[in-house]
Structures are given as C-alpha cells and as structure tokens.
Design a protein around this motif. Structure first.
Motif, PDB file in Angstrom:
ATOM      1  N   PHE B  95      38.971  22.164  40.055  1.00  0.00           N
ATOM      2  CA  PHE B  95      40.228  22.180  39.445  1.00  0.00           C
ATOM      3  C   PHE B  95      40.556  23.633  38.684  1.00  0.00           C
ATOM      4  CE2 PHE B  95      43.291  20.034  37.345  1.00  0.00           C
ATOM      5  CZ  PHE B  95      43.288  20.572  36.197  1.00  0.00           C
ATOM      6  N   ALA B  96      39.779  24.324  37.902  1.00  0.00           N
ATOM      7  CA  ALA B  96      40.004  25.342  37.426  1.00  0.00           C
ATOM      8  C   ALA B  96      40.362  26.530  38.479  1.00  0.00           C
ATOM      9  CB  ALA B  96      38.908  26.274  36.810  1.00  0.00           C
ATOM     10  N   LYS B  97      40.070  26.389  39.600  1.00  0.00           N
ATOM     11  CA  LYS B  97      40.578  27.277  40.747  1.00  0.00           C
ATOM     12  C   LYS B  97      41.975  26.897  41.066  1.00  0.00           C
ATOM     13  CE  LYS B  97      40.802  30.453  44.030  1.00  0.00           C
ATOM     14  NZ  LYS B  97      40.988  32.061  43.355  1.00  0.00           N
ATOM     15  N   MET B  98      42.015  25.721  41.013  1.00  0.00           N
ATOM     16  CA  MET B  98      43.474  25.159  41.530  1.00  0.00           C
ATOM     17  C   MET B  98      44.497  25.581  40.257  1.00  0.00           C
ATOM     18  SD  MET B  98      44.618  21.025  41.795  1.00  0.00           S
ATOM     19  CE  MET B  98      43.052  20.511  42.990  1.00  0.00           C
ATOM     20  N   VAL B  99      44.245  25.419  39.143  1.00  0.00           N
ATOM     21  CA  VAL B  99      45.049  25.786  38.234  1.00  0.00           C
ATOM     22  C   VAL B  99      45.437  27.362  38.208  1.00  0.00           C
ATOM     23  CG1 VAL B  99      45.436  26.125  35.720  1.00  0.00           C
ATOM     24  CG2 VAL B  99      44.225  24.226  36.532  1.00  0.00           C
ATOM     25  N   SER B 100      44.237  28.238  38.489  1.00  0.00           N
ATOM     26  CA  SER B 100      44.417  29.481  38.544  1.00  0.00           C
ATOM     27  C   SER B 100      45.137  29.913  39.840  1.00  0.00           C
ATOM     28  CB  SER B 100      43.032  30.267  38.814  1.00  0.00           C
ATOM     29  OG  SER B 100      42.955  31.713  39.136  1.00  0.00           O
ATOM     30  N   SER B 101      45.057  29.358  40.845  1.00  0.00           N
ATOM     31  CA  SER B 101      46.053  29.649  42.109  1.00  0.00           C
ATOM     32  C   SER B 101      47.441  29.080  41.586  1.00  0.00           C
ATOM     33  CB  SER B 101      45.640  28.742  43.368  1.00  0.00           C
ATOM     34  OG  SER B 101      44.259  29.083  43.737  1.00  0.00           O
ATOM     35  N   ILE B 102      47.515  28.306  41.205  1.00  0.00           N
ATOM     36  CA  ILE B 102      49.077  27.977  40.860  1.00  0.00           C
ATOM     37  C   ILE B 102      49.762  28.825  39.962  1.00  0.00           C
ATOM     38  CG2 ILE B 102      50.610  26.023  39.716  1.00  0.00           C
ATOM     39  CD1 ILE B 102      48.832  23.805  40.910  1.00  0.00           C
ATOM     40  N   LEU B 103      49.092  29.236  39.008  1.00  0.00           N
ATOM     41  CA  LEU B 103      49.543  30.328  38.117  1.00  0.00           C
ATOM     42  C   LEU B 103      49.761  31.490  38.818  1.00  0.00           C
ATOM     43  CD1 LEU B 103      47.310  29.601  34.778  1.00  0.00           C
ATOM     44  CD2 LEU B 103      49.713  29.071  35.127  1.00  0.00           C
ATOM     45  N   TYR B 104      48.844  32.007  39.514  1.00  0.00           N
ATOM     46  CA  TYR B 104      49.200  33.358  40.233  1.00  0.00           C
ATOM     47  C   TYR B 104      50.088  33.281  41.187  1.00  0.00           C
ATOM     48  CZ  TYR B 104      48.279  38.245  41.856  1.00  0.00           C
ATOM     49  OH  TYR B 104      48.449  39.303  42.084  1.00  0.00           O
ATOM     50  N   GLU B 105      50.515  31.966  41.556  1.00  0.00           N
ATOM     51  CA  GLU B 105      51.638  31.762  42.756  1.00  0.00           C
ATOM     52  C   GLU B 105      52.842  32.371  42.123  1.00  0.00           C
ATOM     53  OE1 GLU B 105      51.658  27.965  44.191  1.00  0.00           O
ATOM     54  OE2 GLU B 105      50.024  28.157  45.380  1.00  0.00           O
ATOM     55  N   HIS B 106      52.989  32.128  40.467  1.00  0.00           N
ATOM     56  CA  HIS B 106      54.076  32.556  39.975  1.00  0.00           C
ATOM     57  C   HIS B 106      53.776  33.962  39.099  1.00  0.00           C
ATOM     58  CE1 HIS B 106      56.105  28.902  40.605  1.00  0.00           C
ATOM     59  NE2 HIS B 106      54.855  28.357  40.732  1.00  0.00           N
ATOM     60  N   ARG B 107      53.260  34.794  40.009  1.00  0.00           N
ATOM     61  CA  ARG B 107      52.721  36.178  39.308  1.00  0.00           C
ATOM     62  C   ARG B 107      53.881  36.796  38.641  1.00  0.00           C
ATOM     63  NH1 ARG B 107      52.027  40.140  37.104  1.00  0.00           N
ATOM     64  NH2 ARG B 107      50.633  41.937  37.486  1.00  0.00           N
ATOM     65  N   TRP B 108      55.072  36.682  39.183  1.00  0.00           N
ATOM     66  CA  TRP B 108      56.103  37.588  38.745  1.00  0.00           C
ATOM     67  C   TRP B 108      57.169  36.814  37.728  1.00  0.00           C
ATOM     68  CZ3 TRP B 108      54.103  42.224  38.787  1.00  0.00           C
ATOM     69  CH2 TRP B 108      53.284  42.457  39.972  1.00  0.00           C
ATOM     70  N   GLY B 109      56.867  35.517  37.602  1.00  0.00           N
ATOM     71  CA  GLY B 109      57.704  34.727  36.699  1.00  0.00           C
ATOM     72  C   GLY B 109      56.987  33.510  36.224  1.00  0.00           C
ATOM     73  N   PRO B 110      55.928  33.974  35.434  1.00  0.00           N
ATOM     74  CA  PRO B 110      54.851  32.990  35.116  1.00  0.00           C
ATOM     75  C   PRO B 110      55.145  31.883  34.410  1.00  0.00           C
ATOM     76  CG  PRO B 110      54.477  34.975  33.859  1.00  0.00           C
ATOM     77  CD  PRO B 110      55.661  35.101  34.700  1.00  0.00           C
ATOM     78  N   TYR B 111      54.386  30.780  34.266  1.00  0.00           N
ATOM     79  CA  TYR B 111      54.405  29.674  33.417  1.00  0.00           C
ATOM     80  C   TYR B 111      53.757  30.351  32.077  1.00  0.00           C
ATOM     81  CZ  TYR B 111      55.377  26.351  37.071  1.00  0.00           C
ATOM     82  OH  TYR B 111      55.830  25.699  38.040  1.00  0.00           O
ATOM     83  N   PHE B 112      54.477  30.068  30.848  1.00  0.00           N
ATOM     84  CA  PHE B 112      54.089  30.610  29.719  1.00  0.00           C
ATOM     85  C   PHE B 112      52.942  29.852  28.887  1.00  0.00           C
ATOM     86  CE2 PHE B 112      56.306  34.399  29.836  1.00  0.00           C
ATOM     87  CZ  PHE B 112      57.424  34.367  30.549  1.00  0.00           C
ATOM     88  N   THR B 113      51.747  29.617  29.606  1.00  0.00           N
ATOM     89  CA  THR B 113      50.820  28.846  28.878  1.00  0.00           C
ATOM     90  C   THR B 113      49.521  29.331  29.410  1.00  0.00           C
ATOM     91  OG1 THR B 113      50.008  26.787  29.057  1.00  0.00           O
ATOM     92  CG2 THR B 113      51.021  27.234  31.006  1.00  0.00           C
ATOM     93  N   GLU B 114      48.732  29.461  28.369  1.00  0.00           N
ATOM     94  CA  GLU B 114      47.328  29.881  28.904  1.00  0.00           C
ATOM     95  C   GLU B 114      46.227  28.763  28.847  1.00  0.00           C
ATOM     96  OE1 GLU B 114      47.746  34.598  28.104  1.00  0.00           O
ATOM     97  OE2 GLU B 114      46.892  33.512  26.249  1.00  0.00           O
ATOM     98  N   PRO B 115      45.869  28.303  29.863  1.00  0.00           N
ATOM     99  CA  PRO B 115      45.102  27.073  29.613  1.00  0.00           C
ATOM    100  C   PRO B 115      43.638  26.799  29.396  1.00  0.00           C
ATOM    101  CG  PRO B 115      46.204  27.403  32.150  1.00  0.00           C
ATOM    102  CD  PRO B 115      46.191  28.400  31.373  1.00  0.00           C
TER     103      PRO B 115
END
Lengths: 226, 211
Positions: B95-115
C-alpha cells in the motif's frame, strides 16, 4: 444460405438476424449452468462447475461466481476468458462510479454500462461478440434486491428467477412453476438446489460441482457470501 | 479594512492538521487532530485525517483538505480493485508503494498532502511517511507529518520507548500528539487515536483544549 452472411458480425442477414450473436448464444448453451433466484430478503446465485478433474488446482477462487463490488456479484456462463474481461470491466466501472459519486453504483446502471459495451461488439469494429452470459445479483437503496440477466447481444432484463447455460430452458420452466412471490432466502436456496438437481447433465449431485452465492443484508449492510 | 486579512503561508499550512504513527510490541498506533479550518478560521472539530484501509492498515493524510479527500477516494478505488483481483487485503508495504506511485505520478502538479501509513505486516508493526511527491521513509519507531511536524518530532524523540504494550503505546502516542498540537495554532480541536493489534483496532477520541 446462412453461411454467406455470418462472417462479419456487423452485417444483418436477409432475414434480419445477427448470426454471430446467435452463434455466441449457441456457445453459451453448451456451458455450465448458472441460476439466479430473487427472494424477499436476498438473492441466490448457483452455478454448475463443468470441469471437476482431481488435477485441477482450485485454490480459493471461484470459477463461475465473481464479486463485482461489495453489493453486486455475478455468475457466468460461457467462455471463461471472455467473461473474465467483462468482469474486470464491471469492477472498474463500479469503482469509477464510487470514485466520482462517493456512492455504490446502482445495479441497473452497471448493467446498462456493460451491456452498452457488449452491444458495441455487435455493431462496430468487426470483432466477434463476447461469448458469455451473466446473471447479476445486487442490492441498492433505490430498488432493493435485484436480479438481472445479460447476454452477448447486449440485451438485459430484470428477473425474479432465471437460468443461463446448458438446459436453461428446462431450468427456466421449473423455476416458472415453483417460484413464489416473497419467498425467504432459505426457500430460494432450496429451489435452486432442486432445479439444478433436475437439470444437470450428471446423475449425481455433490458439493464439488456446485458453487453458491447469497446476497443478503445484515444490520443495514450488504453481506455477500460465496 | 481591519476585519478581513489573509496570511501568506505555505499551501500545506492552509488547512492545518497533524498526524502521527508509532510502533509498539506487535501493535501500531496512529493518531490525528480533528480540526478543520481555513487559515486562522476554525470551521469544524470533527474532521478526522486518519482513514481505515483494512483491519490492519490505516492511512493518515494531513495537508490540504481537498487533496486529502481526493487522494483517499482514489486510493479506495485502487485498494478495492486490488482486493477484488487478488482476493486478499493489501499489505502495508504494498500500500505504501501504491501511495508513493500515485503521488509521483503527479510530480509536477502534486497533491498537497504528506501521508503517514501505520499498519501490521503480519504481526510486525510497520510505519512509513512520505513527502508530497511520494518519497517514502520507513522507520522502526515513529513517523510524523502535518503542520506541527517539527514539534511532533521533538516530543516523540523524548517520549518514545520501543516495544510498548498497546495500553502504554496509547498513552505515549496521545501525550506526543496533544502536547505538540498545543504548540501549533492550526492543529488541535480534538484528537482521534487508533491502536491496531493483531486482535483488533481500538479507536478513541480525546478531549483536548478547544483552541
């Protein structure tokens, strides 16, 4: 005469029939049976497993019954590979609805969605139709417990009791006489067992050959047991 | 006009909020504050930032509230599909890897949350935090995130004891969160603490200073 018109799915025959779709349904009528019965407090799905070799690794997965979402499940008859594709499509559709609206997808909407996909394969692209029929069981807050059947043509209908696969017409006629309005879930289970016993090809009926799923509600939450 | 003013602050401080996860002996605790506000205005005291993924896995999402909600819903989609296909619950590491991948997919327009992720891998505790573009950090003691993360880090370093029982972990975790929240004006207004053990999850709401 028919042979000339059946090589392309996207063409009508002179009699106004779509031969590829009919051939798909013919394929399904050779497949293991699946029956659905709507009860007052739930829905029952029963399926016949055609391959019961000792060598077959069953693991934990079911061969005929699949969970689509927490409140919808489905039994399959036909070409398993085709069915798997559609099951995955249904799962993704149900999840995108949940993502977009934050609500479980209403059952009929899911049916419309997947049937539109199936219909596309009878009109565009030159690809053959899916060789799988489904019986869907679900609950939503708009219409309560529901049972639907869908076939390769993209048609679907809501049913009180239905059967697909081999000997489905025989099974359907028994269901017609024996289904009662407002029957409780246990009676529905008994009815499916009775129908399967009468219409299955093999003479003996044992638990190895059957797969059951019941969809009920407990404490206001949908419970699915395969 | 003396009555309306906006403060220039980082986008991650716009809504405020803090989350903390800590390991114990075969158990994990994860806690968050309950404030929902817009800069200096507080609007609600029942806005939890920790979400249950499955019986042994919780996710904390501090930061911008809209991104936190959207990310939670996207992850729900992915976790549901995972569970349907694999016929088992997702493990914390995956799950941690899943979250990390989703966040990096938006590398240049990120989700402003630090899980922050807290769960049990079998019966071993697992905690992990990551930055807003998905860089994971797995530790064996505690992870923190949110507007009071510096205070949280400081107090956790002082109060943390390894291999605590679930009851002791609850006390330590609560004290860390409470005292760090009190030093941060945009976190607070209540707290929720979940203690995850192999037998189940205990969730408690804490009564805190309502300021």
């Amino acid at each position: 005469m028919a042979r000339r018109y059946d090589s392309r799915t996207t063409i009508f025959s002179p009699e106004g029939r779509l031969y590829q779709v009919e051939y798909a349904m013919e394929a399904i009528s050779h497949a293991g049976q699946a029956i659905g019965v709507l009860a007052a407090d739930g829905v029952v799905l029963a399926s016949e497993k055609k391959i019961t070799s000792k060598l077959l690794e069953t693991g934990g997965s079911s061969e005929k019954t699949y969970k689509i979402d927490d409140h919808i499940c489905s039994a399959v008859a036909g070409i398993t590979a085709d069915a798997n594709l559609l099951i995955n499509y249904c799962r993704r559709t149900a999840q995108s609805y949940l993502l977009r609206y934050n609500q479980p997808m209403p059952v009929e909407q899911l049916l419309q969605n997947v049937c539109d996909l199936k219909q596309g394969y009878t009109q565009y692209g030159g690809l053959r139709p899916f060789g799988a029929s489904f019986v869907f069981a679900g609950w939503d807050e708009h219409f309560g417990f529901q049972l639907y059947q869908s076939d390769p043509s993209g048609n679907y209908g809501g049913w009180k009791a239905t059967a697909i696969g081999s000997n489905s017409s025989a099974a359907q006629s028994i269901l017609k006489t024996d289904w009662k309005e407002g029957m409780p879930i246990n009676d529905a289970i008994q009815l499916t067992v009775k129908v399967m016993a009468k219409t299955l090809d093999s003479t003996t009926l044992n638990s190895e050959k059957l797969e059951f799923a019941t969809l009920t509600r407990e404490d206001g939450r949908v419970k699915l047991h395969i | 006009d003396p009555y309306c003013f906006a403060l220039k602050m980082s986008i991650l401080q716009y809504n405020g909020g803090s989350v903390i996860a800590m390991t114990g002996k075969n158990c994990v605790g994860i806690a968050c504050d309950r404030r929902f506000g817009v800069q200096q205005l507080t609007l609600a005291g029942d806005f939890d930032k920790v979400f249950k993924i499955n019986d042994k896995l919780f996710l904390g999402l501090p930061g911008l509230a809209t991104d936190m909600q959207t990310l939670h819903e996207k992850l729900r989609y992915r976790v549901n599909m995972y569970r349907l296909r694999e016929e088992r619950d997702v493990s914390p590491k995956v799950f941690a890897k899943m979250v990390s991948s989703i966040l990096y997919e938006h590398r240049w327009g990120p989700y402003f949350t630090e899980p922050v992720i807290g769960g049990l891998e079998g019966d071993k505790p697992f905690v992990c935090s990551m930055d807003l573009i998905g860089c994971p950090m797995v530790t064996d003691d505690f992870v923190v995130s949110g507007s009071s993360n510096e205070s949280l880090l400081g107090i956790c370093e002082s109060l943390y004891i390894p291999d605590q029982s679930p009851e002791d972990l609850f006390e330590t975790l609560s004290q860390c969160l409470l005292n760090a929240m009190d030093r941060d004006c945009i976190s607070g207004w209540g707290a929720t603490v979940h203690i995850i053990t192999t037998t189940g999850v205990t969730s408690r709401n804490l009564r805190t200073r309502q300021d």
